[in-house]
Every structure is written in C-alpha cells, then in structure tokens.
Design a protein around this motif. Structure first.
Motif, PDB file in Angstrom:
ATOM      1  N   ALA A  70       0.839  -1.212   0.000  1.00 45.84           N
ATOM      2  CA  ALA A  70       0.000   0.000   0.000  1.00 45.84           C
ATOM      3  C   ALA A  70       0.869   1.256   0.000  1.00 45.84           C
ATOM      4  CB  ALA A  70      -0.928  -0.017   1.205  1.00 45.84           C
ATOM      5  N   LYS A  71       1.959   1.261   0.787  1.00 46.54           N
ATOM      6  CA  LYS A  71       2.857   2.414   0.808  1.00 46.54           C
ATOM      7  C   LYS A  71       3.529   2.610  -0.546  1.00 46.54           C
ATOM      8  CE  LYS A  71       3.886   2.429   5.711  1.00 46.54           C
ATOM      9  NZ  LYS A  71       4.893   2.189   6.743  1.00 46.54           N
ATOM     10  N   GLN A  72       3.940   1.505  -1.166  1.00 45.48           N
ATOM     11  CA  GLN A  72       4.597   1.597  -2.476  1.00 45.48           C
ATOM     12  C   GLN A  72       3.640   2.140  -3.530  1.00 45.48           C
ATOM     13  OE1 GLN A  72       7.842   1.240  -2.977  1.00 45.48           O
ATOM     14  NE2 GLN A  72       8.024   0.836  -0.793  1.00 45.48           N
ATOM     15  N   GLU A  73       2.357   1.794  -3.444  1.00 47.70           N
ATOM     16  CA  GLU A  73       1.376   2.330  -4.386  1.00 47.70           C
ATOM     17  C   GLU A  73       1.286   3.843  -4.256  1.00 47.70           C
ATOM     18  OE1 GLU A  73      -2.275   0.274  -3.697  1.00 47.70           O
ATOM     19  OE2 GLU A  73      -1.604  -1.533  -4.715  1.00 47.70           O
ATOM     20  N   HIS A  74       1.311   4.359  -3.016  1.00 41.86           N
ATOM     21  CA  HIS A  74       1.284   5.804  -2.809  1.00 41.86           C
ATOM     22  C   HIS A  74       2.525   6.443  -3.427  1.00 41.86           C
ATOM     23  CE1 HIS A  74      -2.318   6.117  -0.455  1.00 41.86           C
ATOM     24  NE2 HIS A  74      -1.877   5.291   0.460  1.00 41.86           N
TER      25      HIS A  74
ATOM     26  N   GLU B  21      -7.758  13.800  -2.165  1.00 44.92           N
ATOM     27  CA  GLU B  21      -8.609  13.512  -3.329  1.00 44.92           C
ATOM     28  C   GLU B  21      -7.831  12.828  -4.448  1.00 44.92           C
ATOM     29  OE1 GLU B  21     -10.570  17.019  -4.688  1.00 44.92           O
ATOM     30  OE2 GLU B  21     -11.573  17.358  -2.774  1.00 44.92           O
ATOM     31  N   MET B  22      -6.569  13.216  -4.605  1.00 50.37           N
ATOM     32  CA  MET B  22      -5.734  12.625  -5.643  1.00 50.37           C
ATOM     33  C   MET B  22      -5.009  11.378  -5.158  1.00 50.37           C
ATOM     34  SD  MET B  22      -4.047  16.086  -7.296  1.00 50.37           S
ATOM     35  CE  MET B  22      -3.095  15.224  -8.529  1.00 50.37           C
ATOM     36  N   GLY B  23      -5.197  11.036  -3.888  1.00 48.68           N
ATOM     37  CA  GLY B  23      -4.505   9.882  -3.331  1.00 48.68           C
ATOM     38  C   GLY B  23      -3.022  10.139  -3.126  1.00 48.68           C
ATOM     39  N   MET B  24      -2.689  11.396  -2.829  1.00 45.79           N
ATOM     40  CA  MET B  24      -1.295  11.798  -2.678  1.00 45.79           C
ATOM     41  C   MET B  24      -0.971  12.043  -1.210  1.00 45.79           C
ATOM     42  SD  MET B  24       0.190  12.404  -5.773  1.00 45.79           S
ATOM     43  CE  MET B  24       1.381  13.648  -5.404  1.00 45.79           C
ATOM     44  N   PRO B  25      -0.100  11.224  -0.648  1.00 44.02           N
ATOM     45  CA  PRO B  25       0.344  11.516   0.718  1.00 44.02           C
ATOM     46  C   PRO B  25       1.378  12.638   0.695  1.00 44.02           C
ATOM     47  CG  PRO B  25       1.503   9.616  -0.126  1.00 44.02           C
ATOM     48  CD  PRO B  25       0.505  10.011  -1.181  1.00 44.02           C
TER      49      PRO B  25
END
Length: 118
Positions: A14-18, A79-83
C-alpha cells in the motif's frame, strides 16, 4: 506468524502504491511544462480566432493541471490519493536557495498565466 507476514506485506504494498502515484504525478509535470510551452507558442502564431481560442483554453487547462500537481506533490492531496512526502533531500531540492525548484515552477506558471491573460 503467517498472518503477521501477510499484513506487513499488504502494508508495504500500500505504501509503495502511494509512492508510485507521487512519482507519476511529479513526472507528469515535465510533460505539462512542454504542453504549456507548446500552447504558448501556438497562441503566438495562430492566424484565426478559433484556433487561438482553442489553444488558449488548452494552455489554461495545462497550467491549472500543473499547478494542482505541483501543490499535491508538496502538500499532499487526499482527493488525488497523494500523501505528503517531504524528505530532507526533497526539502533541499524544492526549497534551498541553490536549487529552488518550487520558486522556479511557480515563476514558470506565473509567466504562463501572463501569456494566457494577453
């Protein structure tokens, strides 16, 4: 043990996807800057009002998209899925006086907005 390993793997994935999404959005800015330069040039040589208007609106969309992407990379955007990911090295790249990518991008976008306003 197996359950813990599975949960750990899911967390890492999940972290790598971010991170991959952050890299994608950051990399997109290069293409957007090229589009902005192209549309600004096309506005300068447009000979009819329809082509000029279309190119001008494309310039506006590219500028807004690049500004949103730049802000999302720096501050994160749910909203953009950007941490929000700012490491000490990224802080130097974006904000140090010697490199100053953030002010350079903002200056570029400001010039593009000036061209749009003409």
């Amino acid at each position: 043990m197996v359950t813990t390993t599975y949960l750990t793997m899911q967390s890492i994935i999940a972290k790598q996807e971010h991170y991959s999404h952050v890299l994608y959005v950051a990399g997109q800015q290069s293409g957007l800057s090229n589009r902005i330069a192209h549309f600004a040039g096309q506005m300068a040589v447009s000979e009819d009002e329809d082509a000029y208007g279309t190119t001008r609106s494309q310039l506006c969309r590219a500028v807004n998209k690049m500004a949103a992407a730049h802000d999302a990379v720096l501050t994160g955007n749910a909203e953009m899925g950007m941490p929000k990911i700012i490491t000490p090295l990224l802080d130097i790249i974006y904000f140090a006086d010697a490199v100053g990518l953030d002010p350079a991008v903002k200056r570029f976008l400001g010039h593009a907005r000036d061209i749009y306003a003409l």
